[in-house]
Structure formats: structure tokens, C-alpha cells
Design an enzyme around this catalytic site. Structure first.
Site, PDB file in Angstrom:
ATOM      1  N   ASP A  30      49.053  30.262  48.514  1.00 10.99           N
ATOM      2  CA  ASP A  30      50.070  30.458  47.481  1.00 10.99           C
ATOM      3  C   ASP A  30      50.300  29.133  46.754  1.00 10.99           C
ATOM      4  O   ASP A  30      50.361  28.071  47.366  1.00 10.99           O
ATOM      5  CB  ASP A  30      51.373  30.954  48.117  1.00 10.99           C
ATOM      6  CG  ASP A  30      52.316  31.553  47.091  1.00 10.99           C
ATOM      7  OD1 ASP A  30      52.527  32.781  47.111  1.00 10.99           O
ATOM      8  OD2 ASP A  30      52.844  30.784  46.248  1.00 10.99           O
ATOM      9  N   ILE A  31      50.430  29.212  45.432  1.00 15.82           N
ATOM     10  CA  ILE A  31      50.601  28.008  44.612  1.00 15.82           C
ATOM     11  C   ILE A  31      51.960  27.351  44.868  1.00 15.82           C
ATOM     12  O   ILE A  31      52.133  26.161  44.595  1.00 15.82           O
ATOM     13  CB  ILE A  31      50.408  28.371  43.121  1.00 15.82           C
ATOM     14  CG1 ILE A  31      49.976  27.185  42.303  1.00 15.82           C
ATOM     15  CG2 ILE A  31      51.650  29.034  42.536  1.00 15.82           C
ATOM     16  CD1 ILE A  31      49.472  27.550  40.922  1.00 15.82           C
ATOM     17  N   ASN A  85      56.145  42.408  48.805  1.00 20.77           N
ATOM     18  CA  ASN A  85      57.197  42.587  47.806  1.00 20.77           C
ATOM     19  C   ASN A  85      56.753  43.669  46.825  1.00 20.77           C
ATOM     20  O   ASN A  85      55.624  43.627  46.336  1.00 20.77           O
ATOM     21  CB  ASN A  85      57.452  41.270  47.061  1.00 20.77           C
ATOM     22  CG  ASN A  85      57.984  40.180  47.976  1.00 20.77           C
ATOM     23  OD1 ASN A  85      58.693  40.461  48.927  1.00 20.77           O
ATOM     24  ND2 ASN A  85      57.625  38.940  47.689  1.00 20.77           N
ATOM     25  N   HIS A  98      49.460  42.466  46.923  1.00 18.72           N
ATOM     26  CA  HIS A  98      49.152  41.325  47.783  1.00 18.72           C
ATOM     27  C   HIS A  98      50.064  41.321  48.999  1.00 18.72           C
ATOM     28  O   HIS A  98      51.223  41.727  48.930  1.00 18.72           O
ATOM     29  CB  HIS A  98      49.289  39.997  47.029  1.00 18.72           C
ATOM     30  CG  HIS A  98      50.590  39.837  46.303  1.00 18.72           C
ATOM     31  ND1 HIS A  98      50.840  40.445  45.097  1.00 18.72           N
ATOM     32  CD2 HIS A  98      51.713  39.143  46.616  1.00 18.72           C
ATOM     33  CE1 HIS A  98      52.061  40.134  44.692  1.00 18.72           C
ATOM     34  NE2 HIS A  98      52.622  39.358  45.596  1.00 18.72           N
ATOM     35  N   LEU A  99      49.520  40.843  50.104  1.00 20.52           N
ATOM     36  CA  LEU A  99      50.305  40.540  51.296  1.00 20.52           C
ATOM     37  C   LEU A  99      50.566  39.043  51.300  1.00 20.52           C
ATOM     38  O   LEU A  99      49.661  38.251  51.017  1.00 20.52           O
ATOM     39  CB  LEU A  99      49.533  40.879  52.576  1.00 20.52           C
ATOM     40  CG  LEU A  99      48.977  42.276  52.778  1.00 20.52           C
ATOM     41  CD1 LEU A  99      48.327  42.362  54.171  1.00 20.52           C
ATOM     42  CD2 LEU A  99      50.055  43.316  52.654  1.00 20.52           C
TER      43      LEU A  99
HETATM   44  P1  5GP Z   1      55.318  38.145  44.562  1.00 27.21           P
HETATM   45  O1  5GP Z   1      56.609  37.506  44.098  1.00 27.21           O
HETATM   46  O2  5GP Z   1      54.711  38.992  43.466  1.00 27.21           O
HETATM   47  O3  5GP Z   1      55.435  38.863  45.871  1.00 27.21           O
HETATM   48  O4  5GP Z   1      54.339  36.951  44.882  1.00 27.21           O
HETATM   49  C1  5GP Z   1      53.543  36.331  43.945  1.00 27.21           C
HETATM   50  C2  5GP Z   1      53.146  35.013  44.551  1.00 27.21           C
HETATM   51  O5  5GP Z   1      52.050  34.525  43.823  1.00 27.21           O
HETATM   52  C3  5GP Z   1      54.232  33.951  44.501  1.00 27.21           C
HETATM   53  O6  5GP Z   1      54.522  33.515  45.817  1.00 27.21           O
HETATM   54  C4  5GP Z   1      53.631  32.847  43.642  1.00 27.21           C
HETATM   55  O7  5GP Z   1      53.938  31.563  44.100  1.00 27.21           O
HETATM   56  C5  5GP Z   1      52.151  33.135  43.725  1.00 27.21           C
HETATM   57  N1  5GP Z   1      51.380  32.784  42.538  1.00 27.21           N
HETATM   58  C6  5GP Z   1      51.705  33.063  41.241  1.00 27.21           C
HETATM   59  N2  5GP Z   1      50.744  32.626  40.416  1.00 27.21           N
HETATM   60  C7  5GP Z   1      49.776  32.080  41.209  1.00 27.21           C
HETATM   61  C8  5GP Z   1      48.528  31.456  40.920  1.00 27.21           C
HETATM   62  O8  5GP Z   1      48.093  31.325  39.774  1.00 27.21           O
HETATM   63  N3  5GP Z   1      47.827  30.994  41.975  1.00 27.21           N
HETATM   64  C9  5GP Z   1      48.269  31.124  43.275  1.00 27.21           C
HETATM   65  N4  5GP Z   1      47.498  30.637  44.236  1.00 27.21           N
HETATM   66  N5  5GP Z   1      49.437  31.710  43.569  1.00 27.21           N
HETATM   67  C10 5GP Z   1      50.183  32.184  42.557  1.00 27.21           C
END
Ligand code: 5GP
Ligand code: ZN
Length: 112
Positions: A30-31, A85, A98-99
Site C-alpha cells: 500500500d502506498i 472496504n 482488493h483485500l
Molecule cells: P480502500 O480505501 O479502497 O479500501 O483502499 C485503497 C488503498 O489503496 C488505500 O489504502 C491507498 O493507500 C491505496 N492506494 C491508492 N492509490 C494507490 C497507488 O497508486 N498505489 C498503491 N500501491 N496503493 C494505492
């Protein structure tokens, strides 16, 4: 899907730290990590969220893929959390299923 960032990660079109890849799943860091271990696991095909999933076997295999990653990261014995989520109230911000695999610290409950 053209505008999906996780499809672009799968395709290698945007950089990511890939932890593990098969023909069905990709795991990458995760970024914006929320724990020492914070890995995202995505199917290699586009499906927007858990609400759209029809393939139960894919879900089961993705969960076991995350379980194996936890073992390989060395967090399985102490414990970890797997999160999906879903939609706005679930905190979903990227609409490619995604998990989140989170480990390396104690996870409080209830979540925020
Ligand atoms: P969500 O909030 O949809 O469950 O999680 C999305 C996740 O993706 C977040 O934790 C966010 O930090 C991560 N994320 C968003 N954009 C990128 C990206 O470009 N690269 C990576 N590695 N993670 C990302
Ligand atoms: Zn996608």
C-alpha cells in the site's frame, strides 16, 4: 479497465512494489501503509467491489492467497487482519476489489 489504477498496477503501467504475483492475483505494498505490513491483494481482472463479485471460488482463493502472504511476511503467528472496504460507508476509495492485509502491530477493535 482504462481508468482503474489497480488495473494499471496489474498491467505494470504504474509503479508499485510487487510482493507476489500469479496469473490470478497480484499483491503489492500500500502506498500509504497503516501497519508495518500493509499489502493489497487484487484479482488480475477488473471487478469493482465485493458487491459485484460472482466468482465465489476466486474470493476463497484470494483469501487463502492473503493468508499465505501473512505467513510469508512472518506475521501469521502473532496475528493479522484482512479487510475488504466496500462502497462509501465501508471506506472504499479504489473501485477495483482488493483485500488489505495488515500486520506487525496490534489491531484495535472496533475499527474507525
Ligand atoms: P480502500 O480505501 O479502497 O479500501 O483502499 C485503497 C488503498 O489503496 C488505500 O489504502 C491507498 O493507500 C491505496 N492506494 C491508492 N492509490 C494507490 C497507488 O497508486 N498505489 C498503491 N500501491 N496503493 C494505492
Ligand atoms: Zn481495475
Amino acid at each position: 479497465m482504462a481508468d482503474c489504477i489497480f488495473c494499471k498496477v496489474v498491467a505494470g503501467e504504474i509503479p508499485a512494489t510487487i510482493v507476489k504475483r500469479t496469473d490470478r492475483f497480484v499483491a503489492f505494498r500500500d502506498i500509504n501503509p497503516q501497519a508495518a505490513t500493509h499489502v493489497l491483494v487484487v484479482p488480475t481482472y477488473h471487478v469493482a467491489s465485493l458487491e459485484q463479485v460472482k466468482d465465489a471460488a476466486m474470493l476463497g482463493d484470494m483469501l487463502l492467497f492473503a493468508r499465505d502472504l501473512a505467513r510469508e511476511a512472518g506475521v501469521a503467528e502473532r496475528g493479522y487482519r484482512v479487510v475488504v472496504n466496500t462502497n462509501p460507508d465501508g471506506g472504499q476509495t479504489v473501485y477495483h476489489l482488493h483485500l488489505h492485509l495488515l500486520g506487525g502491530r496490534f489491531m484495535g477493535w472496533p475499527p474507525g
